[in-house]
Design a protein around this motif. Sequence first.
Motif, PDB file in Angstrom:
ATOM      1  N   VAL A   1      12.505  -1.042 -27.558  1.00 25.35           N
ATOM      2  CA  VAL A   1      13.564  -1.897 -27.031  1.00 25.35           C
ATOM      3  C   VAL A   1      14.441  -1.061 -26.110  1.00 25.35           C
ATOM      4  O   VAL A   1      14.969  -0.016 -26.517  1.00 25.35           O
ATOM      5  CB  VAL A   1      14.405  -2.501 -28.173  1.00 25.35           C
ATOM      6  N   LEU A   2      14.605  -1.503 -24.874  1.00 25.07           N
ATOM      7  CA  LEU A   2      15.329  -0.742 -23.859  1.00 25.07           C
ATOM      8  C   LEU A   2      16.761  -1.239 -23.762  1.00 25.07           C
ATOM      9  O   LEU A   2      17.011  -2.396 -23.391  1.00 25.07           O
ATOM     10  CB  LEU A   2      14.633  -0.863 -22.503  1.00 25.07           C
ATOM     11  N   LEU A   3      17.708  -0.351 -24.090  1.00 28.87           N
ATOM     12  CA  LEU A   3      19.132  -0.706 -24.071  1.00 28.87           C
ATOM     13  C   LEU A   3      19.929   0.138 -23.079  1.00 28.87           C
ATOM     14  O   LEU A   3      20.929  -0.323 -22.544  1.00 28.87           O
ATOM     15  CB  LEU A   3      19.732  -0.546 -25.472  1.00 28.87           C
ATOM     16  N   GLY A   4      19.526   1.390 -22.869  1.00 29.60           N
ATOM     17  CA  GLY A   4      20.208   2.228 -21.898  1.00 29.60           C
ATOM     18  C   GLY A   4      20.013   1.682 -20.492  1.00 29.60           C
ATOM     19  O   GLY A   4      19.017   1.003 -20.203  1.00 29.60           O
ATOM     20  N   VAL A   5      20.958   1.982 -19.598  1.00 27.58           N
ATOM     21  CA  VAL A   5      20.924   1.433 -18.240  1.00 27.58           C
ATOM     22  C   VAL A   5      20.687   2.562 -17.232  1.00 27.58           C
ATOM     23  O   VAL A   5      21.610   3.305 -16.896  1.00 27.58           O
ATOM     24  CB  VAL A   5      22.235   0.697 -17.899  1.00 27.58           C
ATOM     25  N   PRO A   6      19.450   2.710 -16.743  1.00 31.55           N
ATOM     26  CA  PRO A   6      19.189   3.688 -15.687  1.00 31.55           C
ATOM     27  C   PRO A   6      19.609   3.108 -14.343  1.00 31.55           C
ATOM     28  O   PRO A   6      19.987   1.930 -14.260  1.00 31.55           O
ATOM     29  CB  PRO A   6      17.672   3.873 -15.765  1.00 31.55           C
ATOM     30  N   PRO A   7      19.567   3.897 -13.263  1.00 31.15           N
ATOM     31  CA  PRO A   7      19.859   3.340 -11.935  1.00 31.15           C
ATOM     32  C   PRO A   7      18.991   2.126 -11.633  1.00 31.15           C
ATOM     33  O   PRO A   7      17.858   2.008 -12.119  1.00 31.15           O
ATOM     34  CB  PRO A   7      19.553   4.513 -10.999  1.00 31.15           C
ATOM     35  N   ALA A   8      19.515   1.219 -10.810  1.00 30.92           N
ATOM     36  CA  ALA A   8      18.847  -0.059 -10.563  1.00 30.92           C
ATOM     37  C   ALA A   8      17.443   0.099  -9.994  1.00 30.92           C
ATOM     38  O   ALA A   8      16.578  -0.764 -10.203  1.00 30.92           O
ATOM     39  CB  ALA A   8      19.700  -0.915  -9.627  1.00 30.92           C
ATOM     40  N   THR A   9      17.180   1.185  -9.274  1.00 30.73           N
ATOM     41  CA  THR A   9      15.863   1.377  -8.664  1.00 30.73           C
ATOM     42  C   THR A   9      14.938   2.263  -9.493  1.00 30.73           C
ATOM     43  O   THR A   9      13.828   2.571  -9.055  1.00 30.73           O
ATOM     44  CB  THR A   9      16.025   1.995  -7.265  1.00 30.73           C
ATOM     45  N   ALA A  10      15.372   2.663 -10.677  1.00 29.47           N
ATOM     46  CA  ALA A  10      14.564   3.571 -11.502  1.00 29.47           C
ATOM     47  C   ALA A  10      13.264   2.909 -11.942  1.00 29.47           C
ATOM     48  O   ALA A  10      13.219   1.712 -12.234  1.00 29.47           O
ATOM     49  CB  ALA A  10      15.365   4.022 -12.719  1.00 29.47           C
ATOM     50  N   GLU A  11      12.203   3.709 -12.000  1.00 32.89           N
ATOM     51  CA  GLU A  11      10.911   3.239 -12.483  1.00 32.89           C
ATOM     52  C   GLU A  11      10.443   4.156 -13.606  1.00 32.89           C
ATOM     53  O   GLU A  11      10.599   5.371 -13.534  1.00 32.89           O
ATOM     54  CB  GLU A  11       9.872   3.230 -11.352  1.00 32.89           C
ATOM     55  N   ALA A  12       9.848   3.556 -14.638  1.00 33.75           N
ATOM     56  CA  ALA A  12       9.321   4.325 -15.762  1.00 33.75           C
ATOM     57  C   ALA A  12       7.812   4.125 -15.834  1.00 33.75           C
ATOM     58  O   ALA A  12       7.285   3.099 -15.393  1.00 33.75           O
ATOM     59  CB  ALA A  12       9.977   3.888 -17.068  1.00 33.75           C
ATOM     60  N   SER A  13       7.106   5.091 -16.400  1.00 39.59           N
ATOM     61  CA  SER A  13       5.655   4.995 -16.513  1.00 39.59           C
ATOM     62  C   SER A  13       5.237   5.137 -17.969  1.00 39.59           C
ATOM     63  O   SER A  13       5.970   5.669 -18.794  1.00 39.59           O
ATOM     64  CB  SER A  13       4.977   6.076 -15.668  1.00 39.59           C
ATOM     65  N   PHE A  14       4.045   4.636 -18.255  1.00 38.02           N
ATOM     66  CA  PHE A  14       3.479   4.768 -19.596  1.00 38.02           C
ATOM     67  C   PHE A  14       1.970   4.607 -19.483  1.00 38.02           C
ATOM     68  O   PHE A  14       1.438   4.107 -18.479  1.00 38.02           O
ATOM     69  CB  PHE A  14       4.055   3.719 -20.554  1.00 38.02           C
ATOM     70  N   LYS A  15       1.263   5.050 -20.512  1.00 36.98           N
ATOM     71  CA  LYS A  15      -0.179   4.871 -20.551  1.00 36.98           C
ATOM     72  C   LYS A  15      -0.492   3.436 -20.958  1.00 36.98           C
ATOM     73  O   LYS A  15      -0.123   2.999 -22.048  1.00 36.98           O
ATOM     74  CB  LYS A  15      -0.806   5.845 -21.539  1.00 36.98           C
ATOM     75  N   VAL A  16      -1.172   2.717 -20.083  1.00 35.80           N
ATOM     76  CA  VAL A  16      -1.491   1.324 -20.377  1.00 35.80           C
ATOM     77  C   VAL A  16      -2.297   1.212 -21.661  1.00 35.80           C
ATOM     78  O   VAL A  16      -2.066   0.319 -22.491  1.00 35.80           O
ATOM     79  CB  VAL A  16      -2.253   0.692 -19.197  1.00 35.80           C
ATOM     80  N   SER A  17      -3.234   2.120 -21.858  1.00 33.26           N
ATOM     81  CA  SER A  17      -4.084   2.039 -23.050  1.00 33.26           C
ATOM     82  C   SER A  17      -3.292   2.177 -24.342  1.00 33.26           C
ATOM     83  O   SER A  17      -3.732   1.738 -25.398  1.00 33.26           O
ATOM     84  CB  SER A  17      -5.162   3.133 -22.995  1.00 33.26           C
ATOM     85  N   SER A  18      -2.091   2.785 -24.255  1.00 31.40           N
ATOM     86  CA  SER A  18      -1.301   2.983 -25.469  1.00 31.40           C
ATOM     87  C   SER A  18      -0.748   1.681 -26.019  1.00 31.40           C
ATOM     88  O   SER A  18      -0.304   1.625 -27.170  1.00 31.40           O
ATOM     89  CB  SER A  18      -0.137   3.947 -25.178  1.00 31.40           C
ATOM     90  N   LEU A  19      -0.791   0.608 -25.221  1.00 28.65           N
ATOM     91  CA  LEU A  19      -0.218  -0.663 -25.676  1.00 28.65           C
ATOM     92  C   LEU A  19      -1.239  -1.579 -26.332  1.00 28.65           C
ATOM     93  O   LEU A  19      -0.871  -2.616 -26.892  1.00 28.65           O
ATOM     94  CB  LEU A  19       0.424  -1.412 -24.501  1.00 28.65           C
ATOM     95  N   PHE A  20      -2.500  -1.212 -26.273  1.00 29.60           N
ATOM     96  CA  PHE A  20      -3.524  -2.145 -26.729  1.00 29.60           C
ATOM     97  C   PHE A  20      -3.561  -2.339 -28.242  1.00 29.60           C
ATOM     98  O   PHE A  20      -4.296  -3.214 -28.726  1.00 29.60           O
ATOM     99  CB  PHE A  20      -4.899  -1.712 -26.216  1.00 29.60           C
TER     100      PHE A  20
END
Length: 349
Positions: free
Chosen positions: A265-284
């Motif tokens: 659950v994402l609650l912190g507020v990064p800059p409006a243009t910030a992008e985060a990455s993750f391994k897609v396979s980790s969500l399966f």
Amino acid sequence: MRGVIYDGKQVRVADDLEVRDPGPGEVLVAVSAAGLCHSDLSVLDGTIPFPVPVVLGHEGAGVVEAVGAGVAHVVPGDHVALSTLANCGTCADCDRGRPTMCRQAIGRPGRPFSRDGRPVYQFAANSAFAERTVVKAVQAVRIPKDIPMPSAALIGCGVLTGLGAVLNRARVDRGDSVLVIGTGGIGLNVLQGARIAGALRIVAVDANPEKEAMARRFGATDFLTSTEGVRDVLPTGADHAFECVGRVELIRAAIDLLDRHGQAVLLGVPPATAEASFKVSSLFLDKAILGCRYGSSRPQHDIALYAELYRQGRLLLDELVTATYPVEDFEKARADAEAGRVARGVLTF
């Protein structure tokens, strides 16, 4: 009257601010106390873009001074906590019990204030850093008069967001494991939300070791100064991971530290243009990444609930208020908040 105004270059405490009378469906509130939240600081550093000049503040409590036509649920003299959610109450999302998704409550700043005859914007439909403010009736929630105003002020943002993220958005259940990254004002409320929900293992992570005692007071069963040690405490990962800082590398850590069927659950507020990455396979393995606006709250219901939990001794509020400042000392309050010296600083009028 006094108010904290930001003009796009500097912030100052002005004493010549004016606010209009309440119109139909509105309430005029004499603000008694207002918490200094990092969202206010994010306007000052540009993380949250907002039109200027603007009266800051969005976490407040006070006394109803006047009501407009059609307002019946509060009367002059009532103590109220203020919500930032100026939802319409009639759209499909409001009707479904999802007022945080009301399009009338997003991106429509009003200008009930003026200074030297020129209009001044209202921040988060609230502007609690002023001696008086006008809000929609739905934003004023009556609270018992025995709740101290500095404590009551914190319900309207930090408590609604933190507890709401746990109880409304993540729906943490008894026996679950919870990871909380960042133990500032929001993180502490996530911790006590997890405690109230009955989570069995509640792991707090904060780079500042001096925050351990407070984190444990609010519900942490374990405290770490880095996410690198989480797997030693939760070998298979967390059922729920809450990122309360707003840094993309910590968002990635929250996702990577989930157990099967876990959710970040994402609650912190990064800059409006910030992008985060993750391994897609980790969500399966049925993992999920959840955004959360304002704790997915229903303020008229939730504020009353949290006020009663406080009166029963189950919700900590007084302990969150680690410093109070007269509004004239805004710069000191700001410096203490930016340096992490306080859990929540509260301005008083």
